[in-house]
Motif scaffolding. Sequence first.
Motif, PDB file in Angstrom:
ATOM      1  N   GLU A 143       0.863  -1.130  -0.401  1.00 34.73           N
ATOM      2  CA  GLU A 143       0.094   0.136  -0.137  1.00 34.73           C
ATOM      3  C   GLU A 143       0.957   1.397   0.066  1.00 34.73           C
ATOM      4  OE1 GLU A 143      -0.383  -2.605   1.640  1.00 34.73           O
ATOM      5  OE2 GLU A 143      -2.427  -3.371   1.946  1.00 34.73           O
ATOM      6  N   LEU A 199       0.074   5.222   0.034  1.00 32.05           N
ATOM      7  CA  LEU A 199      -1.024   6.202   0.431  1.00 32.05           C
ATOM      8  C   LEU A 199      -0.403   7.975  -0.541  1.00 32.05           C
ATOM      9  CD1 LEU A 199      -3.544   7.559   1.378  1.00 32.05           C
ATOM     10  CD2 LEU A 199      -1.946   7.895   3.717  1.00 32.05           C
ATOM     11  N   TRP A 259       1.827   1.408   5.760  1.00 30.32           N
ATOM     12  CA  TRP A 259       2.121   1.836   4.776  1.00 30.32           C
ATOM     13  C   TRP A 259       3.356   2.608   4.546  1.00 30.32           C
ATOM     14  CZ3 TRP A 259      -3.858   3.815   3.672  1.00 30.32           C
ATOM     15  CH2 TRP A 259      -4.416   2.939   4.387  1.00 30.32           C
ATOM     16  N   THR A 269      -2.033   3.714  -4.415  1.00 33.21           N
ATOM     17  CA  THR A 269      -2.991   2.262  -4.268  1.00 33.21           C
ATOM     18  C   THR A 269      -4.642   3.296  -3.300  1.00 33.21           C
ATOM     19  OG1 THR A 269      -2.189   1.448  -2.566  1.00 33.21           O
ATOM     20  CG2 THR A 269      -0.852   0.614  -4.033  1.00 33.21           C
ATOM     21  N   HIS A 270      -3.635   3.756  -2.693  1.00 37.33           N
ATOM     22  CA  HIS A 270      -4.611   5.124  -1.155  1.00 37.33           C
ATOM     23  C   HIS A 270      -4.269   6.499  -1.915  1.00 37.33           C
ATOM     24  CE1 HIS A 270      -4.560   0.945   0.251  1.00 37.33           C
ATOM     25  NE2 HIS A 270      -5.590   1.139   0.546  1.00 37.33           N
TER      26      HIS A 270
END
Length: 273
Positions: free
Chosen positions: A3, A5, A27, A70-71
Amino acid sequence: MAELLTILAGGGPLPGLLAAAAQAKGWGVQAVVFPGQPQPNPLPEGVGTKPFALGQVGHILAHLKASNTTHVALAGHLHKPSILSLKPDAMGMKLLARALVKHDDALLRSVTDFLAEQGFVLVGVADLMPNLLAPLGPLATARPTAAEQDDIALGRSTLAILGDLDIGQACIVHQGAVLGVEAVEGTDALIERCAALRSAEGGTAQGGVLVKRAKLLQTELADLPFVGPTTMELLGKHGYRGLAIQANKTLLLEQPTMMALANRHQLFFESDA
């Protein structure tokens, strides 16, 4: 895939708080910042930043994809630009066209919908730091009088109407009259402005309530109302009676400090649905 962000970051402490919470989950975190706009402060160690103009949507999207984001989170405050000053690229123009009403809420919802369509997972405060959201119920010892409860109700009704027109998230009510509503100057300036109005022309130098709520159609992924210790200090300094906020949709920065300040200044501090 691990992940990563990316925070589309405005000013204030919230981007840094979200970054730290994401890092605690393991993350990776990076931030996109906007030159000429308020900057996040502070960001945790290891969080890199990349500057883009606000309207450069295509360039920002390319950066997100190239970095394997991803985020995505939207956090922090920005000065509201004019449409002409944005100078959007081709993708930015398409995004603006999707927001038929050029209000903050329409634009923010268009941004979040667009990012979700591109395959990113949108995260907000409720996902990473639910402890920042105001709990339901009284948060200090003092309680509003019956007259002050009526003022709170008037403030809620006022914000319900004004929120649809994108005119702020806060207002001040005193003895059945709306003294002022929040504009681009922010809540703290509203408190000081209405203190002067309240005492002008022989009026009382004490009293009044601050009501702050999310807009009815507001996305919970960005621009939630927030209050912090400075707001509570100003309410006490200027002789207000208290603060009424919305549970689960208002961010409380340094909640224990705010509760202590409310009690010190004998302010009520209410959170309702």
